[in-house]
Design a protein around this motif. Structure first.
Motif, mmCIF file in Angstrom:
data_model
loop_
_atom_site.group_PDB
_atom_site.id
_atom_site.type_symbol
_atom_site.label_atom_id
_atom_site.label_comp_id
_atom_site.label_asym_id
_atom_site.label_seq_id
_atom_site.Cartn_x
_atom_site.Cartn_y
_atom_site.Cartn_z
ATOM 1 N N LEU A 67 -11.373 12.864 3.580
ATOM 2 C CA LEU A 67 -10.457 12.737 4.924
ATOM 3 C C LEU A 67 -9.481 13.151 3.460
ATOM 4 C CD1 LEU A 67 -9.696 13.395 7.444
ATOM 5 C CD2 LEU A 67 -10.000 11.179 7.714
ATOM 6 N N ARG A 93 -4.966 0.823 -2.889
ATOM 7 C CA ARG A 93 -5.013 2.491 -3.687
ATOM 8 C C ARG A 93 -6.558 1.948 -2.762
ATOM 9 N NH1 ARG A 93 -0.814 6.068 -3.709
ATOM 10 N NH2 ARG A 93 -2.399 7.055 -4.946
ATOM 11 N N GLY A 94 -7.102 3.388 -2.047
ATOM 12 C CA GLY A 94 -8.167 3.676 -1.711
ATOM 13 C C GLY A 94 -8.791 4.799 -2.795
ATOM 14 N N HIS A 97 -6.622 6.337 6.169
ATOM 15 C CA HIS A 97 -5.053 5.480 5.612
ATOM 16 C C HIS A 97 -5.305 4.543 6.368
ATOM 17 C CE1 HIS A 97 -2.657 9.166 4.274
ATOM 18 N NE2 HIS A 97 -3.474 9.223 2.835
ATOM 19 N N THR A 99 -13.353 4.252 -0.094
ATOM 20 C CA THR A 99 -12.948 4.644 1.515
ATOM 21 C C THR A 99 -14.370 4.487 2.230
ATOM 22 O OG1 THR A 99 -13.156 6.758 2.301
ATOM 23 C CG2 THR A 99 -14.278 6.611 0.749
ATOM 24 N N SER A 113 1.807 8.396 0.211
ATOM 25 C CA SER A 113 2.697 9.894 0.957
ATOM 26 C C SER A 113 2.832 9.808 2.376
ATOM 27 C CB SER A 113 2.661 11.241 0.534
ATOM 28 O OG SER A 113 2.463 11.297 -1.191
ATOM 29 N N PHE A 114 0.884 9.757 3.050
ATOM 30 C CA PHE A 114 1.030 9.453 4.396
ATOM 31 C C PHE A 114 1.419 11.164 5.068
ATOM 32 C CE2 PHE A 114 1.592 5.551 2.982
ATOM 33 C CZ PHE A 114 0.047 4.852 2.527
ATOM 34 N N TYR A 167 -14.826 8.493 5.801
ATOM 35 C CA TYR A 167 -13.620 9.219 5.628
ATOM 36 C C TYR A 167 -13.446 9.565 4.539
ATOM 37 C CZ TYR A 167 -12.652 6.482 9.791
ATOM 38 O OH TYR A 167 -12.594 5.904 10.926
ATOM 39 N N TYR A 223 0.665 -1.331 -0.081
ATOM 40 C CA TYR A 223 0.059 -0.018 0.050
ATOM 41 C C TYR A 223 0.400 1.445 0.060
ATOM 42 C CZ TYR A 223 -3.809 3.375 1.992
ATOM 43 O OH TYR A 223 -4.210 4.388 1.939
ATOM 44 N N ARG A 273 -11.871 7.687 -2.710
ATOM 45 C CA ARG A 273 -12.520 8.007 -2.650
ATOM 46 C C ARG A 273 -13.880 8.541 -2.950
ATOM 47 N NH1 ARG A 273 -8.070 12.157 0.153
ATOM 48 N NH2 ARG A 273 -7.445 11.513 -2.257
ATOM 49 N N LYS A 279 7.607 16.708 -3.598
ATOM 50 C CA LYS A 279 6.481 17.045 -3.325
ATOM 51 C C LYS A 279 6.360 17.134 -2.334
ATOM 52 C CE LYS A 279 3.324 12.556 -4.452
ATOM 53 N NZ LYS A 279 2.092 12.297 -4.468
ATOM 54 N N HIS A 283 -3.933 9.459 8.265
ATOM 55 C CA HIS A 283 -4.742 9.731 8.719
ATOM 56 C C HIS A 283 -5.912 8.142 8.946
ATOM 57 C CE1 HIS A 283 -6.356 10.142 4.786
ATOM 58 N NE2 HIS A 283 -5.906 10.021 4.545
HETATM 59 P P1 ADP Z 1 -0.310 9.998 -2.818
HETATM 60 O O1 ADP Z 1 0.806 10.865 -2.937
HETATM 61 O O2 ADP Z 1 0.018 8.718 -2.793
HETATM 62 O O3 ADP Z 1 -2.399 9.712 -3.391
HETATM 63 P P2 ADP Z 1 -1.727 9.766 -0.081
HETATM 64 O O4 ADP Z 1 -0.657 9.829 1.357
HETATM 65 O O5 ADP Z 1 -2.148 11.025 -0.071
HETATM 66 O O6 ADP Z 1 -0.703 9.381 -0.904
HETATM 67 O O7 ADP Z 1 -2.714 8.440 -0.220
HETATM 68 C C1 ADP Z 1 -2.163 7.267 -0.523
HETATM 69 C C2 ADP Z 1 -3.922 6.617 -0.908
HETATM 70 O O8 ADP Z 1 -4.179 6.163 0.553
HETATM 71 C C3 ADP Z 1 -3.715 6.867 -1.825
HETATM 72 O O9 ADP Z 1 -4.654 5.405 -2.409
HETATM 73 C C4 ADP Z 1 -5.204 7.668 -1.560
HETATM 74 O O10 ADP Z 1 -6.121 7.271 -3.043
HETATM 75 C C5 ADP Z 1 -5.622 6.700 -0.149
HETATM 76 N N1 ADP Z 1 -6.756 7.365 0.456
HETATM 77 C C6 ADP Z 1 -6.315 8.790 0.994
HETATM 78 N N2 ADP Z 1 -7.303 8.992 1.611
HETATM 79 C C7 ADP Z 1 -8.642 8.290 1.859
HETATM 80 C C8 ADP Z 1 -9.302 8.250 2.159
HETATM 81 N N3 ADP Z 1 -9.941 8.741 3.033
HETATM 82 N N4 ADP Z 1 -9.734 7.108 2.250
HETATM 83 C C9 ADP Z 1 -9.992 6.288 1.500
HETATM 84 N N5 ADP Z 1 -8.886 5.570 1.019
HETATM 85 C C10 ADP Z 1 -7.549 7.278 0.714
#
Ligand code: ADP
Length: 164
Positions: A127, A87-88, A17, A120, A9-10, A124, A6, A90, A41, A14
């Motif tokens: 978020l 990947r998530g 994630h 998601t 950037s985290f 969330y 998975y 939203r 970034k 939150h």
């Molecule tokens: P990136 O810069 O790779 O997008 P992020 O940390 O922003 O890194 O997101 C990492 C993953 O988590 C991505 O697949 C993003 O779609 C997913 N993600 C971010 N926020 C949420 C959320 N609220 N619910 C579900 N998935 C999320």
């Protein structure tokens, strides 16, 4: 053994994630949270800080480990012999970007790397790490977005930056 990565950037991690990580951990024997080390970034937290945050929050889930990685995701996954990326998703706004990435990674890996999307949880869907940072910058309440330990770290970071 079913393994997945998975990546993200985290910055900072939150509840959205964490929800994805907990659900994915039930689907795979081994889940690696890959923290992207990409200075282009300009993250708020260093990669070491982000890895430390995630390790602290995930220490009780035995099949989840946290690592940093740089370079291409396909190369990182190949080095770990992993064929699935989690990947998530939203909202529809994530879809174009995620579809493009998934297809590019499939192409670059000659079809070896697949992407699985977890939608998601409704709680969330609003978020994002950017929203967390924006709210915290203006001294808003981020307690509904992140666990207390992250809330403290974000507040401390902005206090230091603003010289408070
Ligand atoms: P990136 O810069 O790779 O997008 P992020 O940390 O922003 O890194 O997101 C990492 C993953 O988590 C991505 O697949 C993003 O779609 C997913 N993600 C971010 N926020 C949420 C959320 N609220 N619910 C579900 N998935 C999320």
């Amino acid at each position: 053994m079913a393994k997945a990565v998975y990546p993200g950037s985290f910055d900072p991690v939150h509840y959205g994630h964490l929800d994805v990580i907990k659900r994915a951990a039930k689907m795979f024997d081994e889940l690696t949270v890959g923290v992207l080390d990409n200075n282009r970034k300009s993250p708020l937290f260093s990669v070491d800080e982000r890895v430390k945050m995630l390790n602290e929050l995930l220490k009780d889930i035995p099949n989840v480990k946290v690592e940093s990685f740089g370079g291409l995701l396909v190369d990182y996954c190949a080095s770990k012999d992993v064929q699935v990326v989690v990947r998530g998703l939203r909202a529809i706004t994530d879809f174009d970007y995620e579809l493009q990435n998934a297809q590019t990674n499939s192409l670059l890996s000659k079809g070896k790397l697949d992407t699985v999307f977890l939608t998601t949880s409704l709680d969330y869907s609003y978020l994002s790490s950017s929203a967390v940072k924006e709210i915290a910058y203006f001294d808003g309440d981020i307690s509904i977005c992140v666990p207390p330990v992250i809330e403290d770290m974000v507040k401390e970071k902005y206090c230091n930056m603003k010289g408070k």
